[in-house]
Motif scaffolding. Structure first.
Motif: not given
Lengths: 339, 339
Positions: A71-72, A100, A223, A249, A256, A259, A281-282, A284, A286, B74, B77-78, B81, B84, B256, B282-284
């Motif tokens: 669910i996460s 899982d 990932a 993912y 990664d 990089e 969309a977000r 590094r 797009k 998320p 969601a975490e 989890r 749960e 953004d 993991r963002s820019r």
DNA sequence: CCAATTAATGTTACTGGTAACATTTCTTGG
DNA sequence: CCAAGAAATGTTACCAGTAACATTAATTGG
């Protein structure tokens, strides 16, 4: 805060408890003014029917079991949201369990849900062979598969056309001029992994591009999986010019790895994902990816399961296949690639 | 697939149904060989107790209601989890409802869960004032708050020390040499928004930096909110050198906005987040943020609610406050900033 | 070895609804 | 206006467990 029963209400309204029951169930065989009398008593006393008693006697809990892999994971969380909203509309509540991706845990989830008395179950992440789900289906227990399917086609499911989505993405790369296209695919014991791999292969075939086994790696939809696989693919002497991630993912993991290896996307190689999750969309770079109607899949699944619960003996299987959509961003470049 | 009852089992084992019930409930008042006899019949017949009947008669459903603002977020969601997994361990199932931060919908969720007969409820996203939750608590219904608290401190909750996390992040910026520090805070009718804002203000005060009202904007905990607010903050004549996002989503929105305005992070201004969600790394620009133990909060909440359910009349409130952790990445720069 | 005590097992009632059938009340047409 | 049929309402039983008390079996000590 006192809990009243229909018999209390009946006494207050001067009728039998069955008349109260009839009013509660909108049975037309109640005279208008009797109904009013009862209704009045109900509101005055603040009577609320006992769901447990009702579930017990009718053998219907108004509960749907939901087995997700995790669910996460935002992808499943979004399906869940679609499921929840529709279930709410139809008067059902949903109990979720995370499997899982593990056959053992899936069995535990199913057992648990069965014990809880759910009226039906929705699975979002079955393997092509999933004994627990197959047994339920064989027993005639209401089951709907979302996202992934079983090998056995004789069951209700709603999925995205994964073959087509992958085919489109591959063709997009080919049209951009890429020929050396690798794929880091989800495991092919999962229908999503398998269908996407098939779409990729078919597109290559249709464009007369030979398959290269060393360009195909199967891994988990994560990932980490993408990262490890990409490290293999990107150090090949004849490195692919483009890599297709089995989902977003995996694509993230590829980024990664790029990089870590000092490679740029799309300059050094192109990259695609699948799912169009929020972060695509977000990231590094797009991500060009294939969007599927995640929320809708959940919503439709509920529609089907409630259908199945209500008129148990459906003799046909609902099969819903939604069309995916290629979302072009920057991870494949915009120019035609050099030959 | 036939459904047996304890009376069927009793007949098969040659005992009364009560003896079967005792075996099922591990009542010690059963002789060893009788127990075996019954056990044998149970396994041979594949008997499974009817959860609905049991719930009905014991008035305990082994169900926990979970009200989140949005399961597809998320962060929630975490938490879910964590909830749960612990619930599963303790023999409970969990039904979730998304409230969309909306008082009206929250009320509908509560009503729905009550109708379903849950034994207790966990709320992850109450407002400081949340009539539906407060009424439950007043009625003595088992309730635990996670993540956010009510104004009324007299209830069970488990949160992160939001004040401290925000204080630490602010101090981090100050220590890097930043003085003009703005904050795009979550709404202060939410305990998380309020506490984080307080931490920011206290850190400024402790370091003798005057507050500047134009540097403080409240908004929703969302990328959109962050985006809009950042556009205001970043066009100020005297632009802040650093912006604190009320959470990672807000920070994402700020990124953004920076991109839209052609500004770089951390070169043009520093940025922090809160929550250390998956994408922060993991963002820019990799985001400096405050991590909290999201999964654990959920897990602890279940512990508390089950406690409360079992020994109903707790006369004290469980209050758990977990320590946050500053995670330093690249969004604030590493060098001491010019004065 | 048997009465007294305790342990094991059984009986009956109860939970709060719905189903099925019984009874009463209302219509309606000859 | 009343018999017949339909409509409204009531009675009783039942679902599958547990609680409380009753009964029977086993143990113990004088």
């Amino acid at each position: 805060m006192k809990k009243y029963t229909i018999r209390d209400v009946a006494k207050a309204a001067g009728v039998s408890h069955m008349t109260v029951s009839r009013v509660l169930n909108n049975n037309p065989r109640v005279r208008a003014n009797t109904r009013e009398k009862v209704q009045k008593a109900i509101t005055e006393m603040g009577y609320e029917p006992n769901a447990m008693a009702r579930a017990f006697v009718t053998k219907k809990s108004q509960l749907i079991g939901l087995v997700v892999s995790d669910i996460s994971n935002p992808f499943y969380a979004e399906i869940s949201r679609g499921i929840e909203d529709k279930a709410f509309d139809l008067g059902y509540s949903v109990i979720f369990c995370s499997s899982d991706e593990n056959t053992h845990r899936t069995e535990a989830c199913v057992k648990n849900l069965l014990r809880t008395g759910v009226d039906g179950m929705i699975f979002t992440s079955v393997h092509l062979k999933e004994p627990a789900a197959e047994k339920l289906i064989a027993d005639g227990f209401p089951v709907v598969l979302v996202n992934r399917k079983l090998r056995n086609p004789n069951c209700h499911y709603v999925t995205c056309n994964n073959f087509q989505g992958s085919y489109d993405a591959t063709e997009h790369l080919i049209n951009l001029g890429y020929k050396k296209i690798g794929i880091i695919s989800g495991y092919s014991h999962l229908s999503t992994g398998l269908d996407r791999l098939k779409g990729y292969k078919k597109a290559l075939e249709d464009h007369g591009i030979p398959q290269r086994p060393e360009y195909i790696i199967e891994t988990s939809f994560s990932a980490d999986g993408g990262f490890e696989a990409a490290k293999e693919l990107l150090v090949l002497k004849d490195r692919p010019e483009a890599i297709m991630g089995g989902n977003d993912y995996i694509a993230l993991g590829v980024m990664d790895a790029a990089e870590a290896l000092g490679l740029s996307i799309p300059e050094d190689f192109a990259l695609t994902g699948f799912d169009n999750t929020d972060f695509a969309a977000r990231s590094r770079t797009k991500l060009t990816t294939v969007s599927q109607k995640i929320y809708e899949m959940g919503s439709i699944a509920v529609q089907i399961i409630v259908d199945t619960i209500d008129r148990k003996n459906l003799d046909y299987a609902h099969k819903v296949v939604l069309n995916p959509n290629l979302i072009i961003r920057e991870s494949c470049g915009y120019q035609l690639h050099k030959k």
